[in-house]
Write a protein that holds these residues in place. Structure first.
Motif, short mmCIF file in Angstrom:
data_model
loop_
_atom_site.label_atom_id
_atom_site.label_comp_id
_atom_site.label_asym_id
_atom_site.label_seq_id
_atom_site.Cartn_x
_atom_site.Cartn_y
_atom_site.Cartn_z
N LEU A 114 0.83 -1.21 0.00
CA LEU A 114 0.00 0.00 0.00
C LEU A 114 0.86 1.26 0.00
CD1 LEU A 114 -2.77 -1.06 2.56
CD2 LEU A 114 -3.09 -0.67 0.11
N SER A 115 1.95 1.23 0.76
CA SER A 115 2.85 2.40 0.79
C SER A 115 3.52 2.60 -0.55
CB SER A 115 3.89 2.21 1.90
OG SER A 115 3.29 2.21 3.18
N ARG A 116 3.91 1.49 -1.20
CA ARG A 116 4.53 1.63 -2.52
C ARG A 116 3.56 2.24 -3.53
NH1 ARG A 116 7.17 -3.30 -1.27
NH2 ARG A 116 5.40 -4.50 -2.08
N ARG A 117 2.28 1.95 -3.37
CA ARG A 117 1.27 2.52 -4.26
C ARG A 117 0.76 3.87 -3.77
NH1 ARG A 117 -3.28 -1.21 -4.44
NH2 ARG A 117 -2.40 -2.51 -2.79
N LYS A 118 1.44 4.40 -2.73
CA LYS A 118 1.15 5.71 -2.16
C LYS A 118 -0.25 5.80 -1.55
CE LYS A 118 4.38 8.13 -5.20
NZ LYS A 118 5.43 8.09 -4.17
N GLN A 119 -0.78 4.68 -1.14
CA GLN A 119 -2.05 4.65 -0.41
C GLN A 119 -1.72 4.67 1.09
OE1 GLN A 119 -4.49 1.40 -1.81
NE2 GLN A 119 -4.10 1.88 -3.96
#
Length: 734
Positions: A185-190
């Motif tokens: 999720l962090s990699r997808r900026k969520q």
């Protein structure tokens, strides 16, 4: 340690570099390459001051990849370690394992020391969690120091280890999947979703360190840097030699604008682990930015230098505001959104106080920037030296933070301390099954398990036999040509330890059967492997090109048993191979990338075949060694010696009568003719010159076989003399 030069020293170093440049003139010399070579040499000699000057000059000639500054970075680290008195010597987190060691070690990643979630077995045979390899945490294995392989390609988890861990530790596996989801999720900026999921994980297990790290990264992505530090700080303080903790804090401090403290954290990280790839790349990039020409870099560097005087005050301010936020949350003052808004306003106010044009330090910094547009490389080099002087405050700054938090005695610090200690995992005895650790090829317990890059595990001997026939994985049929070419069939250490610890009886039984099989193969009188190819003779070299799968297996077994010997016979159309042959001793084996090999052998004892058989595709035989009948009568021995001397003289005359190209070919393949021996009956096979002549003379193999099988030295000499007489009567080039 003092990395910072005085003004005189800076000018001297710059003057040397300038003189080098002036000597090159205006020709087509690649000035940048020469400057980089000079800078690397200075950095290698630990002359940091001059190296910075020359590196800065090199960047004037064009862009340079940050990796080119690796030598300078090594020099900076050496000075940094020297400054801190060597207390941060680079040591792996997990230093060693043994077969009866702590249970937690077997299921712990040697890179991050946490649970071995999604284990990936690298080229050296050690297994690391997929998270560490995906993030490029290290470039060398923490257990053996070898370069980590397969990091650049697809990371295939070890299928067998994953199955075992999922069966034995389902809760740990579930938590690892949650951590992976948070990071995704962090990699997808969520970031908001990541924080929400991380909060749930931390709430269910307050001691989950990885969940706090992931939450800190997500919070940093939302710009909530103080909360992110609030997650990292107690974990970082409770483990003084946790390299990843320094790196994570460095990245957050960089986002907060605390560049000097961030650089200090990165240096501490690499001092602890010099192979921490992410930190090394980040530091190379920082050095590159400081040394690169351009006004913006100078402005940033000057602003950082101006602010360095208030660095400790800023850290205290952040800690105080963070303490207030924590207390406010505990007292229930405001909801989550209100708390976030208050933090954002507080952070903005703090940044304005530090950077705003109305502040004294800010005004002075901006004035200095605007009045220094013409700064040259000398001034920039001096700026970098001053920038690197933060190293001098390293240990005291770290210890002061540690003492401050210890005095606070917060519960979060205590919780972090408990979560950084390794748990003692217990394997449920009712779940132990030997079938979980069986090779899919031999259907027996793994013996010397090796794991392919595609993640499948086999017994080492089973896999090698399969690769003899085709360079593909026996299960998924993926190409293993690169794996075959490297020939690094290293034992999968984690799986080997699991078998030894939890399947001890089964392992001992498997080892016993393997020992018996090896002992059976090492008998040089019964079931001796036979290579059906060409004639071989005692003491004469016999190089071989091995390409057939059956003979690959045969040669490998000869090496593994330690005998390093096999028999050589010529083909026989009726029996398969001749009744007589010669043993060959393997001196060396050179493996080719496609699995073929060049085997250097030399002839040993002669033998007679008693019984024939087959084993795994190659011939075997029971043998009886041959020996010459000794001559004891004095007169007969004298005649035998006279005949030997006569034949030896004829042989030398024939050899020297050959054309140079023929002599060269013989010398290259068989070596020089052996010297005349004082005692012609010293060995059971007689003089070495007879076998050398038999190998080089143009004779039919059947006639050679009759000479090889003879146990009479006199008969052998007479047959060789007859051959030499015929050769002397024919043309010399025949």
């Amino acid at each position: 340690m003092s990395i910072q030069n005085s003004d005189g020293e800076e000018k001297a170093g710059f003057f040397i570099a300038s003189n080098i440049e002036s000597e090159w003139g205006e020709d087509n010399v690649d000035h940048q390459s020469l400057l980089l070579q000079r800078a690397d040499a200075l950095a290698s000699e630990n002359r940091l001051k001059e190296a910075i000057d020359v590196f800065s000059m090199a960047l004037r000639y064009g862009s340079v990849r940050p990796e080119k500054l690796s030598t300078l970075l090594d020099c900076v680290l050496r000075n940094f370690k020297k400054n801190v008195g060597g207390e941060l010597a680079a040591q792996p987190i997990v230093t060693a394992r043994n077969s009866v060691g702590n249970t937690a070690d077997v299921f712990s990643c040697p890179g991050c020391a946490w649970f071995l979630g999604e284990p990936v077995t690298v080229g050296c045979g050690h297994s690391c969690c997929k998270r560490c390899l995906q993030r490029h945490m290290f470039s060398k294995c923490k257990l053996c120091g070898e370069d980590v392989m397969n990091v650049s390609g697809a990371l295939r988890p070890n299928v067998v280890l994953c199955s075992i861990l999922e069966k034995w530790f389902p809760n740990e596996i579930k938590r690892c999947k949650e951590i992976a989801e948070i990071e995704d999720l962090s990699r997808r900026k969520q970031f908001e979703e990541a924080v929400s999921l991380a909060n749930n994980v931390v709430k269910s297990d307050p001691g989950d360190v990885l969940a706090r790290i992931c939450r800190a990264e997500a919070l940093a992505g939302l710009g909530q840097y103080k909360r992110a530090l609030g997650d990292l700080e107690p974990l970082w303080l409770s483990s003084a030699k946790w390299a990843e903790g320094y790196f994570r804090k460095a990245m957050i401090l960089q986002e907060m604008g605390q560049v000097e403290e961030s650089l200090n954290m990165l240096l501490h990280c690499l001092a602890l682990d010099q192979h921490f790839t992410l930190a090394k790349k980040e530091l190379e990039k920082r050095l590159h930015q400081l040394l690169s020409p351009g006004l913006e870099n100078v402005k940033v560097g000057l602003r950082e230098t101006v602010q360095s005087s208030s660095a400790h005050l800023w850290s205290k301010t952040v800690a105080g505001e963070e303490q207030e936020d924590v207390q406010a949350e505990e007292n229930g003052e405001g909801g989550p959104s209100e708390s976030v808004g208050r933090r954002s306003l507080s952070r903005a106010h703090s940044l304005r106080a530090r950077r705003g044009p109305t502040g004294p330090a800010g005004e002075e910094g901006l004035k200095r920037v605007s009045s220094a547009p013409q700064l040259g490389d000398q001034e920039k080099a001096a700026l970098l030296k001053r920038k690197l002087s933060v190293c001098e405050a390293g240990p005291s700054f770290i210890h002061s933070l540690g003492n401050k938090h210890k005095k606070q005695g917060g519960t979060e610090t205590a919780g972090a301390a408990s979560c950084t200690s390794m748990p003692c995992r217990t394997v449920p005895l009712e779940l132990l099954q030997a079938s979980d650790c069986e090779c899919s090829l031999c259907m027996r317990l793994f013996y010397e398990p090796v794991t392919t890059p595609c993640g499948h595990t086999f017994c080492k001997s089973c896999l090698e036999r399969c690769l003899d026939h085709a360079p593909q994985c026996p299960l998924c049929k993926e190409s293993l040509k690169t794996y075959l070419a490297s020939r690094k069939y290293n034992i999968t250490a984690a799986l080997e330890e699991v078998i030894k610890q939890y399947l001890c009886k089964e392992h001992m039984e498997r080892k016993r059967s393997q020992t018996e099989e090896t002992k059976e193969l090492s008998d040089l009188m019964k079931n001796v492997p036979i290579f059906v190819c060409t004639m071989a003779y005692p003491t004469v070299p016999c190089p071989l090109h091995v390409f057939e799968p059956r003979y690959r297996l045969m040669i490998r077994r000869c090496m593994e048993t330690g005998t390093r010997q096999f028999g050589m016979c010529i083909h026989d159309p009726r029996k398969g191979f001749a009744d007589y042959g010669c043993m060959l001793l393997i001196r060396s084996v050179h493996f080719l990338p496609d699995g073929r090999s060049v085997v250097d052998t030399v002839g040993g004892k002669r033998f007679c075949v008693l019984e024939r058989g087959m084993k795994d595709g190659y011939c075997i035989a029971n043998l009886q060694h041959l020996e010459d009948v000794r001559v004891s009568d004095g007169e007969e021995l004298s005649k035998l010696q006279e005949l030997h001397d006569q034949v030896y003289g004829q042989a030398r005359a024939w050899f020297h009568s050959l054309k140079n190209r023929f002599r060269g070919q013989i010398l290259q393949h068989f070596g020089p003719m052996p010297e005349k021996e004082a005692d012609i009956q010293a060995t059971p096979d007689g003089p070495a010159c007879c076998w050398w002549l038999l190998a080089v003379l143009p004779v039919d193999p059947r006639y050679q076989l009759s000479v090889l099988s003879s146990t009479s030295l006199r008969e052998r000499l007479l047959k060789i003399q007859h051959i030499l007489t015929i050769c002397r009567a024919s043309p010399t080039d025949s």
